[in-house]
Design a protein around this motif. Structure first.
Motif, PDB file in Angstrom:
ATOM      1  N   LEU A  26       0.833  -1.216   0.000  1.00 32.65           N
ATOM      2  CA  LEU A  26       0.000   0.000   0.000  1.00 32.65           C
ATOM      3  C   LEU A  26       0.853   1.246   0.000  1.00 32.65           C
ATOM      4  O   LEU A  26       0.552   2.238  -0.674  1.00 32.65           O
ATOM      5  CB  LEU A  26      -0.928  -0.001   1.221  1.00 32.65           C
ATOM      6  CG  LEU A  26      -2.125  -0.934   1.150  1.00 32.65           C
ATOM      7  CD1 LEU A  26      -2.879  -0.915   2.475  1.00 32.65           C
ATOM      8  CD2 LEU A  26      -3.038  -0.543   0.018  1.00 32.65           C
ATOM      9  N   PHE A  27       1.956   1.221   0.736  1.00 28.98           N
ATOM     10  CA  PHE A  27       2.874   2.362   0.763  1.00 28.98           C
ATOM     11  C   PHE A  27       3.490   2.583  -0.617  1.00 28.98           C
ATOM     12  O   PHE A  27       3.604   3.716  -1.086  1.00 28.98           O
ATOM     13  CB  PHE A  27       3.961   2.115   1.813  1.00 28.98           C
ATOM     14  CG  PHE A  27       4.882   3.264   2.007  1.00 28.98           C
ATOM     15  CD1 PHE A  27       4.445   4.436   2.609  1.00 28.98           C
ATOM     16  CD2 PHE A  27       6.200   3.174   1.593  1.00 28.98           C
ATOM     17  CE1 PHE A  27       5.296   5.499   2.781  1.00 28.98           C
ATOM     18  CE2 PHE A  27       7.055   4.240   1.760  1.00 28.98           C
ATOM     19  CZ  PHE A  27       6.603   5.407   2.358  1.00 28.98           C
ATOM     20  N   ALA A  28       3.859   1.502  -1.298  1.00 26.28           N
ATOM     21  CA  ALA A  28       4.425   1.611  -2.642  1.00 26.28           C
ATOM     22  C   ALA A  28       3.393   2.144  -3.638  1.00 26.28           C
ATOM     23  O   ALA A  28       3.707   2.990  -4.485  1.00 26.28           O
ATOM     24  CB  ALA A  28       4.936   0.248  -3.095  1.00 26.28           C
ATOM     25  N   ILE A  29       2.159   1.671  -3.542  1.00 26.00           N
ATOM     26  CA  ILE A  29       1.093   2.160  -4.421  1.00 26.00           C
ATOM     27  C   ILE A  29       0.862   3.651  -4.188  1.00 26.00           C
ATOM     28  O   ILE A  29       0.698   4.423  -5.132  1.00 26.00           O
ATOM     29  CB  ILE A  29      -0.197   1.348  -4.207  1.00 26.00           C
ATOM     30  CG1 ILE A  29      -0.003  -0.074  -4.701  1.00 26.00           C
ATOM     31  CG2 ILE A  29      -1.385   1.998  -4.907  1.00 26.00           C
ATOM     32  CD1 ILE A  29      -1.109  -1.031  -4.293  1.00 26.00           C
ATOM     33  N   GLY A  30       0.849   4.073  -2.933  1.00 24.72           N
ATOM     34  CA  GLY A  30       0.692   5.497  -2.622  1.00 24.72           C
ATOM     35  C   GLY A  30       1.826   6.327  -3.194  1.00 24.72           C
ATOM     36  O   GLY A  30       1.613   7.429  -3.702  1.00 24.72           O
ATOM     37  N   GLY A  31       3.051   5.805  -3.134  1.00 26.90           N
ATOM     38  CA  GLY A  31       4.189   6.516  -3.717  1.00 26.90           C
ATOM     39  C   GLY A  31       4.075   6.647  -5.223  1.00 26.90           C
ATOM     40  O   GLY A  31       4.386   7.692  -5.797  1.00 26.90           O
ATOM     41  N   LEU A  32       3.617   5.587  -5.879  1.00 22.78           N
ATOM     42  CA  LEU A  32       3.438   5.645  -7.337  1.00 22.78           C
ATOM     43  C   LEU A  32       2.365   6.654  -7.730  1.00 22.78           C
ATOM     44  O   LEU A  32       2.541   7.429  -8.669  1.00 22.78           O
ATOM     45  CB  LEU A  32       3.072   4.258  -7.872  1.00 22.78           C
ATOM     46  CG  LEU A  32       4.192   3.231  -7.877  1.00 22.78           C
ATOM     47  CD1 LEU A  32       3.634   1.855  -8.207  1.00 22.78           C
ATOM     48  CD2 LEU A  32       5.253   3.619  -8.878  1.00 22.78           C
ATOM     49  N   SER A  34       1.389   9.262  -6.008  1.00 19.26           N
ATOM     50  CA  SER A  34       1.921  10.598  -5.743  1.00 19.26           C
ATOM     51  C   SER A  34       2.872  11.036  -6.846  1.00 19.26           C
ATOM     52  O   SER A  34       2.836  12.191  -7.292  1.00 19.26           O
ATOM     53  CB  SER A  34       2.658  10.612  -4.408  1.00 19.26           C
ATOM     54  OG  SER A  34       1.787  10.313  -3.358  1.00 19.26           O
ATOM     55  N   GLY A  35       3.720  10.131  -7.310  1.00 17.84           N
ATOM     56  CA  GLY A  35       4.638  10.459  -8.397  1.00 17.84           C
ATOM     57  C   GLY A  35       3.912  10.818  -9.677  1.00 17.84           C
ATOM     58  O   GLY A  35       4.297  11.753 -10.382  1.00 17.84           O
ATOM     59  N   ILE A  36       2.841  10.089  -9.977  1.00 19.11           N
ATOM     60  CA  ILE A  36       2.063  10.390 -11.184  1.00 19.11           C
ATOM     61  C   ILE A  36       1.423  11.764 -11.078  1.00 19.11           C
ATOM     62  O   ILE A  36       1.449  12.559 -12.022  1.00 19.11           O
ATOM     63  CB  ILE A  36       1.002   9.292 -11.420  1.00 19.11           C
ATOM     64  CG1 ILE A  36       1.684   7.987 -11.824  1.00 19.11           C
ATOM     65  CG2 ILE A  36      -0.023   9.722 -12.467  1.00 19.11           C
ATOM     66  CD1 ILE A  36       0.762   6.792 -11.804  1.00 19.11           C
ATOM     67  N   LEU A  37       0.840  12.067  -9.917  1.00 15.85           N
ATOM     68  CA  LEU A  37       0.190  13.373  -9.745  1.00 15.85           C
ATOM     69  C   LEU A  37       1.197  14.518  -9.817  1.00 15.85           C
ATOM     70  O   LEU A  37       0.926  15.563 -10.413  1.00 15.85           O
ATOM     71  CB  LEU A  37      -0.582  13.409  -8.432  1.00 15.85           C
ATOM     72  CG  LEU A  37      -1.802  12.490  -8.362  1.00 15.85           C
ATOM     73  CD1 LEU A  37      -2.403  12.513  -6.966  1.00 15.85           C
ATOM     74  CD2 LEU A  37      -2.832  12.897  -9.394  1.00 15.85           C
ATOM     75  N   LEU A  38       2.364  14.343  -9.209  1.00 21.09           N
ATOM     76  CA  LEU A  38       3.382  15.394  -9.254  1.00 21.09           C
ATOM     77  C   LEU A  38       3.930  15.585 -10.663  1.00 21.09           C
ATOM     78  O   LEU A  38       4.181  16.717 -11.087  1.00 21.09           O
ATOM     79  CB  LEU A  38       4.510  15.073  -8.275  1.00 21.09           C
ATOM     80  CG  LEU A  38       4.158  15.221  -6.801  1.00 21.09           C
ATOM     81  CD1 LEU A  38       5.294  14.699  -5.930  1.00 21.09           C
ATOM     82  CD2 LEU A  38       3.859  16.678  -6.469  1.00 21.09           C
ATOM     83  N   SER A  39       4.119  14.506 -11.408  1.00 19.89           N
ATOM     84  CA  SER A  39       4.626  14.645 -12.770  1.00 19.89           C
ATOM     85  C   SER A  39       3.587  15.307 -13.671  1.00 19.89           C
ATOM     86  O   SER A  39       3.940  16.073 -14.564  1.00 19.89           O
ATOM     87  CB  SER A  39       5.045  13.288 -13.340  1.00 19.89           C
ATOM     88  OG  SER A  39       3.927  12.441 -13.461  1.00 19.89           O
TER      89      SER A  39
END
Length: 66
Positions: A26-32, A34-39
């Motif tokens: 779940l932590f990894a999915i949240g990081g992915l 977040s990365g998509i939204l920031l990019s």
């Protein structure tokens, strides 16, 4: 371990899915996500840089679109 299940029915068709994810997953999915939204925010910022840096150019673009 976190579990989620989904069943979808439409008429005679039935589809189901079941997912098991650990806390680190779940932590990894949240990081992915977040990365998509920031990019995406970075792409929008770059795409609108002409209008921010050159107000005259952006007004010419608006005139041309009419």
């Amino acid at each position: 371990m976190n579990t989620a299940a989904l069943v979808f029915r439409a008429g005679r068709v039935r589809c189901g899915a079941k997912v098991k994810v650990t806390n680190s997953g779940l932590f990894a999915i949240g990081g992915l996500v977040s990365g998509i939204l920031l990019s995406t925010a970075a792409v929008v910022w770059a795409a609108t840089s002409v209008a921010r840096q050159r107000p005259i150019a952006s007004s010419l673009l608006r005139r041309r679109q009419r």
